[in-house]
Design a protein around this motif. Structure first.
Motif, PDB file in Angstrom:
ATOM      1  N   ARG A 172       2.045 -20.360   8.180  1.00  0.00           N
ATOM      2  CA  ARG A 172       1.633 -18.955   8.116  1.00  0.00           C
ATOM      3  C   ARG A 172       0.246 -18.825   8.725  1.00  0.00           C
ATOM      4  O   ARG A 172      -0.640 -19.639   8.468  1.00  0.00           O
ATOM      5  CB  ARG A 172       1.625 -18.465   6.670  1.00  0.00           C
ATOM      6  CG  ARG A 172       1.147 -17.029   6.508  1.00  0.00           C
ATOM      7  CD  ARG A 172       1.220 -16.607   5.061  1.00  0.00           C
ATOM      8  NE  ARG A 172       2.608 -16.442   4.634  1.00  0.00           N
ATOM      9  CZ  ARG A 172       2.967 -16.227   3.360  1.00  0.00           C
ATOM     10  NH1 ARG A 172       2.041 -16.189   2.412  1.00  0.00           N
ATOM     11  NH2 ARG A 172       4.227 -16.066   3.057  1.00  0.00           N
ATOM     12  N   CYS A 173       0.086 -17.783   9.551  1.00  0.00           N
ATOM     13  CA  CYS A 173      -1.206 -17.530  10.177  1.00  0.00           C
ATOM     14  C   CYS A 173      -2.197 -17.047   9.118  1.00  0.00           C
ATOM     15  O   CYS A 173      -1.908 -16.136   8.338  1.00  0.00           O
ATOM     16  CB  CYS A 173      -1.059 -16.480  11.274  1.00  0.00           C
ATOM     17  SG  CYS A 173      -2.634 -15.994  12.035  1.00  0.00           S
ATOM     18  N   GLU A 174      -3.381 -17.669   9.116  1.00  0.00           N
ATOM     19  CA  GLU A 174      -4.405 -17.284   8.144  1.00  0.00           C
ATOM     20  C   GLU A 174      -4.968 -15.894   8.412  1.00  0.00           C
ATOM     21  O   GLU A 174      -5.528 -15.259   7.509  1.00  0.00           O
ATOM     22  CB  GLU A 174      -5.550 -18.300   8.166  1.00  0.00           C
ATOM     23  CG  GLU A 174      -5.184 -19.663   7.618  1.00  0.00           C
ATOM     24  CD  GLU A 174      -6.380 -20.586   7.526  1.00  0.00           C
ATOM     25  OE1 GLU A 174      -6.511 -21.261   6.495  1.00  0.00           O
ATOM     26  OE2 GLU A 174      -7.185 -20.628   8.485  1.00  0.00           O
ATOM     27  N   HIS A 175      -4.807 -15.397   9.641  1.00  0.00           N
ATOM     28  CA  HIS A 175      -5.387 -14.101  10.006  1.00  0.00           C
ATOM     29  C   HIS A 175      -4.399 -12.948   9.847  1.00  0.00           C
ATOM     30  O   HIS A 175      -4.673 -11.979   9.129  1.00  0.00           O
ATOM     31  CB  HIS A 175      -5.912 -14.138  11.437  1.00  0.00           C
ATOM     32  CG  HIS A 175      -6.535 -12.854  11.888  1.00  0.00           C
ATOM     33  ND1 HIS A 175      -7.727 -12.394  11.371  1.00  0.00           N
ATOM     34  CD2 HIS A 175      -6.125 -11.926  12.801  1.00  0.00           C
ATOM     35  CE1 HIS A 175      -8.032 -11.241  11.938  1.00  0.00           C
ATOM     36  NE2 HIS A 175      -7.084 -10.931  12.807  1.00  0.00           N
ATOM     37  N   CYS A 176      -3.231 -13.065  10.524  1.00  0.00           N
ATOM     38  CA  CYS A 176      -2.298 -11.925  10.514  1.00  0.00           C
ATOM     39  C   CYS A 176      -1.070 -12.142   9.626  1.00  0.00           C
ATOM     40  O   CYS A 176      -0.284 -11.220   9.424  1.00  0.00           O
ATOM     41  CB  CYS A 176      -1.847 -11.592  11.934  1.00  0.00           C
ATOM     42  SG  CYS A 176      -0.735 -12.817  12.677  1.00  0.00           S
ATOM     43  N   GLY A 177      -0.886 -13.352   9.114  1.00  0.00           N
ATOM     44  CA  GLY A 177       0.222 -13.593   8.198  1.00  0.00           C
ATOM     45  C   GLY A 177       1.553 -13.921   8.854  1.00  0.00           C
ATOM     46  O   GLY A 177       2.551 -14.092   8.156  1.00  0.00           O
ATOM     47  N   LYS A 178       1.589 -14.007  10.176  1.00  0.00           N
ATOM     48  CA  LYS A 178       2.844 -14.352  10.849  1.00  0.00           C
ATOM     49  C   LYS A 178       3.328 -15.729  10.388  1.00  0.00           C
ATOM     50  O   LYS A 178       2.551 -16.676  10.282  1.00  0.00           O
ATOM     51  CB  LYS A 178       2.675 -14.357  12.365  1.00  0.00           C
ATOM     52  CG  LYS A 178       3.940 -14.770  13.125  1.00  0.00           C
ATOM     53  CD  LYS A 178       3.739 -14.740  14.617  1.00  0.00           C
ATOM     54  CE  LYS A 178       4.954 -15.300  15.359  1.00  0.00           C
ATOM     55  NZ  LYS A 178       6.186 -14.542  15.044  1.00  0.00           N
ATOM     56  N   GLU A 179       4.640 -15.825  10.128  1.00  0.00           N
ATOM     57  CA  GLU A 179       5.225 -17.092   9.720  1.00  0.00           C
ATOM     58  C   GLU A 179       6.078 -17.668  10.843  1.00  0.00           C
ATOM     59  O   GLU A 179       6.725 -16.917  11.590  1.00  0.00           O
ATOM     60  CB  GLU A 179       6.078 -16.922   8.464  1.00  0.00           C
ATOM     61  CG  GLU A 179       5.265 -16.608   7.219  1.00  0.00           C
ATOM     62  CD  GLU A 179       6.098 -16.659   5.951  1.00  0.00           C
ATOM     63  OE1 GLU A 179       6.565 -17.754   5.590  1.00  0.00           O
ATOM     64  OE2 GLU A 179       6.289 -15.597   5.338  1.00  0.00           O
ATOM     65  N   VAL A 180       6.071 -18.992  10.966  1.00  0.00           N
ATOM     66  CA  VAL A 180       6.896 -19.674  11.961  1.00  0.00           C
ATOM     67  C   VAL A 180       7.586 -20.860  11.306  1.00  0.00           C
ATOM     68  O   VAL A 180       7.103 -21.423  10.321  1.00  0.00           O
ATOM     69  CB  VAL A 180       6.071 -20.165  13.172  1.00  0.00           C
ATOM     70  CG1 VAL A 180       5.460 -19.005  13.925  1.00  0.00           C
ATOM     71  CG2 VAL A 180       5.000 -21.157  12.736  1.00  0.00           C
ATOM     72  N   TRP A 181       8.746 -21.207  11.858  1.00  0.00           N
ATOM     73  CA  TRP A 181       9.531 -22.343  11.403  1.00  0.00           C
ATOM     74  C   TRP A 181       9.829 -23.249  12.597  1.00  0.00           C
ATOM     75  O   TRP A 181       9.734 -22.802  13.746  1.00  0.00           O
ATOM     76  CB  TRP A 181      10.837 -21.876  10.767  1.00  0.00           C
ATOM     77  CG  TRP A 181      10.663 -21.200   9.451  1.00  0.00           C
ATOM     78  CD1 TRP A 181      10.803 -21.744   8.206  1.00  0.00           C
ATOM     79  CD2 TRP A 181      10.321 -19.820   9.220  1.00  0.00           C
ATOM     80  NE1 TRP A 181      10.559 -20.822   7.222  1.00  0.00           N
ATOM     81  CE2 TRP A 181      10.261 -19.614   7.820  1.00  0.00           C
ATOM     82  CE3 TRP A 181      10.040 -18.743  10.063  1.00  0.00           C
ATOM     83  CZ2 TRP A 181       9.950 -18.404   7.252  1.00  0.00           C
ATOM     84  CZ3 TRP A 181       9.732 -17.518   9.501  1.00  0.00           C
ATOM     85  CH2 TRP A 181       9.690 -17.344   8.107  1.00  0.00           C
ATOM     86  N   PRO A 182      10.199 -24.491  12.368  1.00  0.00           N
ATOM     87  CA  PRO A 182      10.536 -25.369  13.493  1.00  0.00           C
ATOM     88  C   PRO A 182      11.644 -24.768  14.344  1.00  0.00           C
ATOM     89  O   PRO A 182      12.641 -24.258  13.821  1.00  0.00           O
ATOM     90  CB  PRO A 182      11.006 -26.658  12.802  1.00  0.00           C
ATOM     91  CG  PRO A 182      10.306 -26.638  11.477  1.00  0.00           C
ATOM     92  CD  PRO A 182      10.253 -25.198  11.074  1.00  0.00           C
ATOM     93  N   GLN A 183      11.461 -24.820  15.655  1.00  0.00           N
ATOM     94  CA  GLN A 183      12.457 -24.290  16.570  1.00  0.00           C
ATOM     95  C   GLN A 183      13.458 -25.370  16.942  1.00  0.00           C
ATOM     96  O   GLN A 183      13.138 -26.558  16.987  1.00  0.00           O
ATOM     97  CB  GLN A 183      11.784 -23.744  17.830  1.00  0.00           C
ATOM     98  CG  GLN A 183      10.963 -22.495  17.591  1.00  0.00           C
ATOM     99  CD  GLN A 183      10.447 -21.895  18.888  1.00  0.00           C
ATOM    100  OE1 GLN A 183      10.233 -22.593  19.867  1.00  0.00           O
ATOM    101  NE2 GLN A 183      10.227 -20.592  18.888  1.00  0.00           N
ATOM    102  N   LEU A 184      14.681 -24.943  17.188  1.00  0.00           N
ATOM    103  CA  LEU A 184      15.751 -25.853  17.575  1.00  0.00           C
ATOM    104  C   LEU A 184      16.359 -25.340  18.870  1.00  0.00           C
ATOM    105  O   LEU A 184      16.613 -24.142  19.016  1.00  0.00           O
ATOM    106  CB  LEU A 184      16.810 -25.905  16.479  1.00  0.00           C
ATOM    107  CG  LEU A 184      17.880 -26.985  16.590  1.00  0.00           C
ATOM    108  CD1 LEU A 184      17.259 -28.371  16.509  1.00  0.00           C
ATOM    109  CD2 LEU A 184      18.915 -26.810  15.486  1.00  0.00           C
ATOM    110  N   SER A 185      16.573 -26.236  19.824  1.00  0.00           N
ATOM    111  CA  SER A 185      17.138 -25.855  21.117  1.00  0.00           C
ATOM    112  C   SER A 185      18.573 -26.375  21.209  1.00  0.00           C
ATOM    113  O   SER A 185      18.790 -27.556  21.500  1.00  0.00           O
ATOM    114  CB  SER A 185      16.298 -26.441  22.258  1.00  0.00           C
ATOM    115  OG  SER A 185      14.975 -25.979  22.194  1.00  0.00           O
ATOM    116  N   PRO A 186      19.573 -25.512  20.961  1.00  0.00           N
ATOM    117  CA  PRO A 186      20.965 -25.968  21.030  1.00  0.00           C
ATOM    118  C   PRO A 186      21.424 -26.140  22.472  1.00  0.00           C
ATOM    119  O   PRO A 186      21.093 -25.346  23.354  1.00  0.00           O
ATOM    120  CB  PRO A 186      21.741 -24.844  20.332  1.00  0.00           C
ATOM    121  CG  PRO A 186      20.894 -23.633  20.527  1.00  0.00           C
ATOM    122  CD  PRO A 186      19.464 -24.118  20.523  1.00  0.00           C
TER     123      PRO A 186
END
Length: 263
Positions: free
Chosen positions: A119-133
């Protein structure tokens, strides 16, 4: 409490040699190498009841009888299957952590929120590991011929199967048909799912299919392939390594063993 430590340095994984000549992953209470104050040690899903941690180091470790660097791909031939698969997952998460230090929206610092999210400490955006099928397909003509291709990015002189990444907005099956048409000019039929395989180089998922030749003449996509040809089962070229689903698909056709079985 002891836990498995999966330690990476560039493309290498650190293995622990055992007296009988086999290898394992360091199982200890503390990191098996020096760690810096800024080193991020990730908590990974346990292997059975054993905790798992992973981190990366910058300075290569010379073989000293205690730890031995090994390319991740080659660890397939040294580690038990469950440890090799866990090593792949760890490698993907270490790669993800390294490449998501800053927010893609505001540039703020990304901090771990859970074991598999930030989670971004500034804007709160969350990200998860990306998978390339990606899809890969075994195409046969009759009972004795298989379509094999040699890619321009192949490191060796082996021939593999038609494969490619799935594009936004298409199904896996549509991706197979498109890749075959684009790379060979052929049409296929009887498309069926075979198996899937995590491919942590760096963050892929290979989805395997089988199909039969329907029509068309081979027109090689020269931007990606050096050659594409039909091969008789009695006169096959050098094939991919046994760690890959490409080889599982070919061996399954040859009837050598069930797919996914580690040799």
């Amino acid at each position: 409490m002891k836990c498995y430590y999966f330690v990476f340095c560039k493309d290498d994984l650190l293995l622990e040699p055992l007296p009988d000549g086999s290898y394992t992953i360091p199982l200890c209470e503390n990191p098996p190498t020096e760690v810096k104050p800024w080193t991020v040690i990730l908590n990974i899903a346990p292997l059975g009841t054993t905790q798992v941690k992973a981190y990366a180091i910058d300075t290569p470790v010379a073989p000293d009888g205690r730890l031995e660097p090994c390319p991740l791909r080659q660890s397939y031939y040294r580690l038990p299957r469950e440890l090799y698969l866990k090593a792949g997952k760890c490698a993907e998460l270490v790669f993800w952590d390294k490449n998501t230090r800053y927010c893609g929206v505001c540039g703020g610092t990304m901090k771990l929120h859970t074991d598999i999210s930030k989670r971004c400490e500034h804007c709160g955006k969350e990200v998860w590991p990306q998978l390339s099928p990606a899809v890969i397909v075994r195409i046969t003509r009759g009972t004795d011929e298989i379509l094999l291709a040699r890619g321009r990015n192949f490191r060796g002189d082996f021939y593999g199967l038609i494969a490619g990444f799935v594009e936004t907005g298409e199904t896996l099956e549509e991706a197979v048909v498109r890749e075959v048409r684009e790379e060979t000019g052929l049409s296929i039929t009887n498309l069926r799912y075979f198996a899937s395989q995590p491919w942590p180089y760096p963050c892929g998922l290979m989805v395997g299919f089988t199909a039969e030749y329907a029509s068309g003449q081979i027109h090689v996509q020269r931007e990606e392939l050096k050659n594409v040809a039909w091969f008789h089962r009695d006169h096959l070229p050098k094939l991919p390594e046994k760690l890959s689903i490409a080889r599982w698909l070919v061996d399954d056709w040859l009837g050598e063993h069930a797919h996914g079985e580690k040799q």
